[in-house]
Design a protein around this motif. Structure first.
Motif, mmCIF file in Angstrom:
data_model
loop_
_atom_site.group_PDB
_atom_site.id
_atom_site.type_symbol
_atom_site.label_atom_id
_atom_site.label_comp_id
_atom_site.label_asym_id
_atom_site.label_seq_id
_atom_site.Cartn_x
_atom_site.Cartn_y
_atom_site.Cartn_z
ATOM 1 N N VAL A 123 44.607 37.800 35.677
ATOM 2 C CA VAL A 123 43.527 37.535 36.635
ATOM 3 C C VAL A 123 43.307 38.753 37.533
ATOM 4 N N CYS A 124 42.097 38.829 38.109
ATOM 5 C CA CYS A 124 41.778 39.911 39.035
ATOM 6 C C CYS A 124 40.739 39.352 40.022
ATOM 7 N N PRO A 125 40.359 40.102 41.039
ATOM 8 C CA PRO A 125 39.384 39.576 42.015
ATOM 9 C C PRO A 125 38.092 39.062 41.371
ATOM 10 N N VAL A 126 37.646 39.713 40.266
ATOM 11 C CA VAL A 126 36.381 39.280 39.651
ATOM 12 C C VAL A 126 36.523 37.890 39.036
ATOM 13 N N CYS A 127 37.541 37.698 38.169
ATOM 14 C CA CYS A 127 37.625 36.406 37.464
ATOM 15 C C CYS A 127 38.264 35.322 38.335
ATOM 16 N N LEU A 128 38.792 35.710 39.493
ATOM 17 C CA LEU A 128 39.255 34.696 40.450
ATOM 18 C C LEU A 128 38.129 34.325 41.413
ATOM 19 N N GLY A 129 37.019 35.070 41.325
ATOM 20 C CA GLY A 129 35.866 34.776 42.185
ATOM 21 C C GLY A 129 36.112 35.105 43.643
ATOM 22 N N LEU A 130 36.891 36.140 43.910
ATOM 23 C CA LEU A 130 37.136 36.503 45.310
ATOM 24 C C LEU A 130 35.869 37.123 45.902
ATOM 25 N N PRO A 131 35.635 36.915 47.214
ATOM 26 C CA PRO A 131 34.402 37.435 47.825
ATOM 27 C C PRO A 131 34.311 38.955 47.695
ATOM 28 N N GLY A 132 33.138 39.436 47.373
ATOM 29 C CA GLY A 132 32.918 40.873 47.321
ATOM 30 C C GLY A 132 33.221 41.528 45.992
ATOM 31 N N ALA A 133 33.882 40.799 45.066
ATOM 32 C CA ALA A 133 34.203 41.398 43.766
ATOM 33 C C ALA A 133 32.927 41.505 42.928
ATOM 34 N N LEU A 134 32.776 42.629 42.235
ATOM 35 C CA LEU A 134 31.540 42.848 41.471
ATOM 36 C C LEU A 134 31.754 42.702 39.965
ATOM 37 N N PRO A 135 30.988 41.818 39.311
ATOM 38 C CA PRO A 135 31.105 41.650 37.854
ATOM 39 C C PRO A 135 30.374 42.763 37.104
ATOM 40 N N TYR A 136 30.924 43.192 35.943
ATOM 41 C CA TYR A 136 30.188 44.124 35.077
ATOM 42 C C TYR A 136 30.316 43.626 33.640
ATOM 43 N N PRO A 137 29.160 43.464 32.958
ATOM 44 C CA PRO A 137 29.163 42.763 31.665
ATOM 45 C C PRO A 137 29.865 43.505 30.528
ATOM 46 N N ASN A 138 30.397 42.728 29.606
ATOM 47 C CA ASN A 138 31.114 43.213 28.424
ATOM 48 C C ASN A 138 30.102 43.476 27.296
ATOM 49 N N LYS A 139 29.970 44.755 26.909
ATOM 50 C CA LYS A 139 28.975 45.146 25.902
ATOM 51 C C LYS A 139 29.255 44.485 24.550
ATOM 52 N N LYS A 140 30.544 44.464 24.173
ATOM 53 C CA LYS A 140 30.917 43.903 22.868
ATOM 54 C C LYS A 140 30.514 42.420 22.786
ATOM 55 N N ALA A 141 30.701 41.686 23.880
ATOM 56 C CA ALA A 141 30.346 40.259 23.879
ATOM 57 C C ALA A 141 28.844 40.086 23.663
ATOM 58 N N ILE A 142 28.056 40.978 24.253
ATOM 59 C CA ILE A 142 26.593 40.910 24.079
ATOM 60 C C ILE A 142 26.236 41.214 22.620
ATOM 61 N N GLU A 143 26.879 42.236 22.056
ATOM 62 C CA GLU A 143 26.615 42.582 20.648
ATOM 63 C C GLU A 143 27.003 41.425 19.720
ATOM 64 N N ASP A 144 28.145 40.809 19.988
ATOM 65 C CA ASP A 144 28.591 39.674 19.165
ATOM 66 C C ASP A 144 27.579 38.527 19.211
#
Ligand SMILES: [Zn+2]
Length: 446
Positions: free
Chosen positions: A40-61
């Motif tokens: 886990v990290c601040p992004v996937c724990l939904g902590l305030p201020g954490a910034l998500p950045y999309p996974n290119k491979k998941a989009i391609e899949d």
């Protein structure tokens, strides 16, 4: 007047993508059997201020998967926030896709019936955490594991095109194979990397035609196996039919299925779209996919189980049950095709190889296809009868076919072929043609 009722079913299929990292952060996506809350990290724990950045491979899949259904691929897509409250969702919203999914408007033709199933959309979202309920010292506790939080989750939504349960399970098995052949997911129902939801209503049929689709739908959730789905659907269709026959109105709601009672039960009235208060995810800009990128992704698809199905059925003329068994696993069908190529040099037929793989699991015995071919050759040599048996059969044939023997002595040498056939008949095809010929000639030429 008694009406006829038919089920109207649409499916929602969730597939967890087996990318290396999660959908919007760098944490590992593989979470089965991993110690809780270690990935886990601040992004996937939904902590305030954490910034998500999309996974290119998941989009391609996702685009690759959508192309199998001939979906239209949006050149501009975006992510949206879907709001709801649940303990496994720390942000109180899920990043999903609303009006601009990566793929939409596709179709799939079922292999047996050629029935067309419309694919409404295929979008990408993040998975939630997992609740674990445990009893410790007589007290019930609930724990949350966030290792799964943020794992890429693809969702496929079909049109309400299913009219019978066989088509539903046939479709879902196809979906599972497609995900596995593309290598985008293990699509394992037991582990939860493939999850199902069904929308069911029952329509009245008058004069053999369905005038309009019902105005309600009941959603069945938490289905973890194909068998469970079939039972739950049957129970729910029956419940709705009985209600309609009594003249009762069916309400739109979400229901679960109790396996021990064999009945579905109400969980909650279904949320409407407006309850989710969708709005564009402000931290991720819209995603542009160029025509060139789409073409490259589609080209990288490789052969699917349906392609192998055609080859095995039409080129190798294998029986249908063999075909379905062989294509059930990508590694198995590739092994088979590879062994057919190698066996060709030694006149070993595809059917012989298929027999040994389907009935005797030779693919598990011989990892290397060259070793398999060697084993088949040895086996074919061994099946020949010994020369003693051949001689015995040859003697009998000469004794029983006096006319042919006379013809031979008059110079009609072509009758040897007939005599060889007669010997093979006695030996049930297990004689070595060379041995038989030798044995016959040595007696005929005396
Ligand atoms: Zn993370």
């Amino acid at each position: 007047m008694k009406y006829k009722y038919i089920p109207v079913i649409g499916m929602e299929v969730h597939i967890e993508l087996s990318t290396e990292s999660k959908m919007f952060c760098e944490c590992p996506a593989f979470h089965f059997g991993v110690k809780p809350n270690t990935q886990v990290c601040p992004v996937c724990l939904g902590l305030p201020g954490a910034l998500p950045y999309p996974n290119k491979k998941a989009i391609e899949d996702t685009i690759k998967f959508g192309s199998v259904f001939g979906c239209k691929i949006n050149s501009i897509s975006k992510f949206d926030r879907k709001h709801y409250f649940y303990p496994d969702l720390p942000k109180s919203y899920q990043i999903s896709q609303y009006d601009l999914p990566f793929c939409h408007d596709g179709k799939y033709l079922l292999p047996d019936t050629n029935e067309k199933i419309g694919i409404t959309r295929i979008h990408l979202e993040e998975d939630t955490g997992k609740l674990i309920h445990k009893k410790i010292g007589g007290t019930k506790y609930s724990f949350v594991d966030f290792n799964r939080s943020g794992v890429p989750l693809l969702e496929l939504v079909t049109e309400p095109d299913f009219r019978d349960l066989i088509d539903v399970s046939s479709f879902l098995k196809e979906i599972q194979l497609i995900a596995r052949y593309l290598g985008i997911s293990a699509a394992d129902m037991e582990k939860g990397s493939m999850r199902l939801e069904a929308n069911i209503s029952v329509a009245k049929v008058e004069n053999n035609s369905l005038k309009e689709l019902p105005k309600y739908k009941v959603e069945l959730k938490n289905i973890n196996s194909f068998k469970f789905l079939e039972k739950a659907l049957k129970a729910e269709i029956q419940r709705q039919k009985e209600m309609l026959e009594m003249g009762e109105k069916i309400i739109q709601e979400t229901r679960g299925y109790n396996e021990s009672s064999g009945n579905t039960f109400s969980q909650r009235t279904k949320e409407e779209e407006k309850d989710y208060r969708y709005f564009p995810e402000p931290d991720i800009p819209p995603i542009e996919v160029s025509k060139k990128e789409i073409d490259e992704i589609i080209l990288s698809k490789g052969l699917l189980h349906s392609d192998f199905r055609k080859i095995l059925r039409d080129e190798y003329s294998l029986p249908l049950n063999y075909v379905e068994y062989l294509i059930g696993k990508k590694s198995r069908v590739e092994y088979f095709i590879n062994s057919v190529k190698k066996g060709k040099k030694f006149s070993i037929s595809p059917k012989t190889l298929a027999d040994l793989i389907v009935n005797n699991k030779f693919d598990e015995k011989y990892e290397d296809t060259s070793k398999l071919i060697q084993a088949v050759q040895n086996l074919q040599k061994k099946v020949y009868s010994g020369t003693k048996e051949v001689d015995k059969a040859a003697l009998r044939v000469i004794k029983d076919n006096k006319k042919a023997v006379e013809d031979f002595k008059k110079g009609k040498t072509e009758v040897v072929g007939f005599l060889i056939g007669m010997v093979q008949k006695i030996l049930k095809g297990k004689g070595n043609p060379k041995d038989i010929q030798k044995s016959l000639l040595s007696r005929l030429q005396k």
